[in-house]
Design a protein around this motif. Sequence first.
Motif, PDB file in Angstrom:
ATOM      1  N   HIS A   2       0.841  -1.207   0.000  1.00  0.00           N
ATOM      2  CA  HIS A   2       0.000   0.000   0.000  1.00  0.00           C
ATOM      3  C   HIS A   2       0.879   1.261   0.000  1.00  0.00           C
ATOM      4  CE1 HIS A   2      -3.168   2.860   1.283  1.00  0.00           C
ATOM      5  NE2 HIS A   2      -2.334   3.229   2.253  1.00  0.00           N
TER       6      HIS A   2
ATOM      7  N   HIS B 280       2.925   9.883   4.547  1.00  0.00           N
ATOM      8  CA  HIS B 280       2.071   8.707   4.423  1.00  0.00           C
ATOM      9  C   HIS B 280       2.840   7.434   4.800  1.00  0.00           C
ATOM     10  CE1 HIS B 280       0.011   5.371   2.276  1.00  0.00           C
ATOM     11  NE2 HIS B 280      -1.020   5.929   2.857  1.00  0.00           N
TER      12      HIS B 280
ATOM     13  N   HIS C  19       2.145   4.897   8.015  1.00  0.00           N
ATOM     14  CA  HIS C  19       1.993   3.437   7.962  1.00  0.00           C
ATOM     15  C   HIS C  19       3.101   2.734   8.736  1.00  0.00           C
ATOM     16  CE1 HIS C  19      -1.595   2.553   5.619  1.00  0.00           C
ATOM     17  NE2 HIS C  19      -1.402   3.757   5.122  1.00  0.00           N
TER      18      HIS C  19
END
Length: 438
Positions: free
Chosen positions: A53, A139, A143
């Motif tokens: 992802h 981002h 994560h």
Amino acid sequence: SSTAGSAGLTERIARSLERARTRTQGLTGPVDDPDLIRQHSPLMSPLVWDLAHIGNQEELWLLRNLGGREPMHPEIDPLYDAFEHPRAERPTLPLLPPDEARRYVHEVRGRVMDLLEQPRWGDEELSQGGFAFGMIAQHEQQHDETMLITHQLRVGEPVLHRPAPPAPPADVLALPAEVFVPGGPFTMGTSAEAWALDNERPAHEVDVAGFWLDTTPVTNGEYLEFIADGGYDDPRWWSQAGWEHRQSAGLIAPLYWTREAEQWLRRRFGVVEPVPTAEPVVHVSYYEAEAYAAWQGRRLPTEAEWEKAARYDPISGRSRRYPWGDDDPLPQHANLGQAHLQPAAAGSYPEGEAPSGARQLIGDVWEWVSSDFLPYPGFVAWPYREYSEVFFGPDYKVLRGGSFAVDPVACRGTFRNWDYPIRRQIFSGFRTARDGVL
Ligand code: AVJ
Ligand code: FE
């Protein structure tokens, strides 16, 4: 301008992306393939999902939306769309196996570094101040924190190792229990911070009455007194929703705590030890934070109060980027970036102190505040609605300040996090406040 950044900006972007990738590798490298694919908790994705992802969002935002490149593997996009598949469902998807996931993120990063070297990056708005690169570095770091939460949920031999935080300074025992934050208007949010995300914008004036705030986050030792005083069994301290949740979930202590032979122990990254009393309490829900504050005859700060305590400089009347000033965080300012695998003792980091005298507003533990996650006046969703806008409303509570697991790129005085009030696998703590004058 539509041209790429100055050498300084390009350098800063490269360092931020590189630091995130080193951390991602450290979180996915020391576990074997079955452990990467396994779901360690229905609350979390398999680590291999987070990994791919990360690469997929990097490809989408930097190679496609910024750079105008063609999709590399459009058929995998739906697998890594967080809105298409809830976390609990992700292990059943035909995910890229660990080797292919590693190859994919590596290939994306190679192409991103090529784009970064180009004289023009592409889309003008996304190029401004290197925003798209900054967003993607944040981002990946977000994560990485998510993956660290998965590591904490994972049962087994410890695989992560970090030195303990520095010992607290000698003045800790002499610190006042609370500090005063003066009343009056201050500037909340930002319009100037180049890599600030949409929900931190725009800067706007908010009038906050003077109030008292705990000098440090609430410690395990203080929280133990709440437990010993029967706090978990007394509905007087709990909101109605909080009490219902306390009953249905059978809460009796923070997550990861167990009681053995009259002693509270807790498990942290595979290590079981007596609860350390000087450390900020972590892994508590909003409802537990709220109940503790009520037991103290106090309350949680509002989001505006928290930000004023963290940013307002009464001498200049300006809002700072951080409690200590406008300089980017250094190791002596705050416990950030997974440099340590735990919060530091309450009262640590005197160099990171705010003008009010409050400590550890940045780093150590995320702090629950009493406010719902709502847009600021003048909010514009950008560059995508699914970052913030779809979460605004009464279902989510705000957390501020960042934890030991937050990288400096994803942490500043204006940064806003949010979660459901029942959540406690996150690195969440709190401090309390009260109305009053000096
Ligand atoms: C801001 C931490 C709530 O992890 O759900 C990651 C960050 N958004 N990918 C989350 C995020 C999209 C988000 N939080
Ligand atoms: Fe994401």
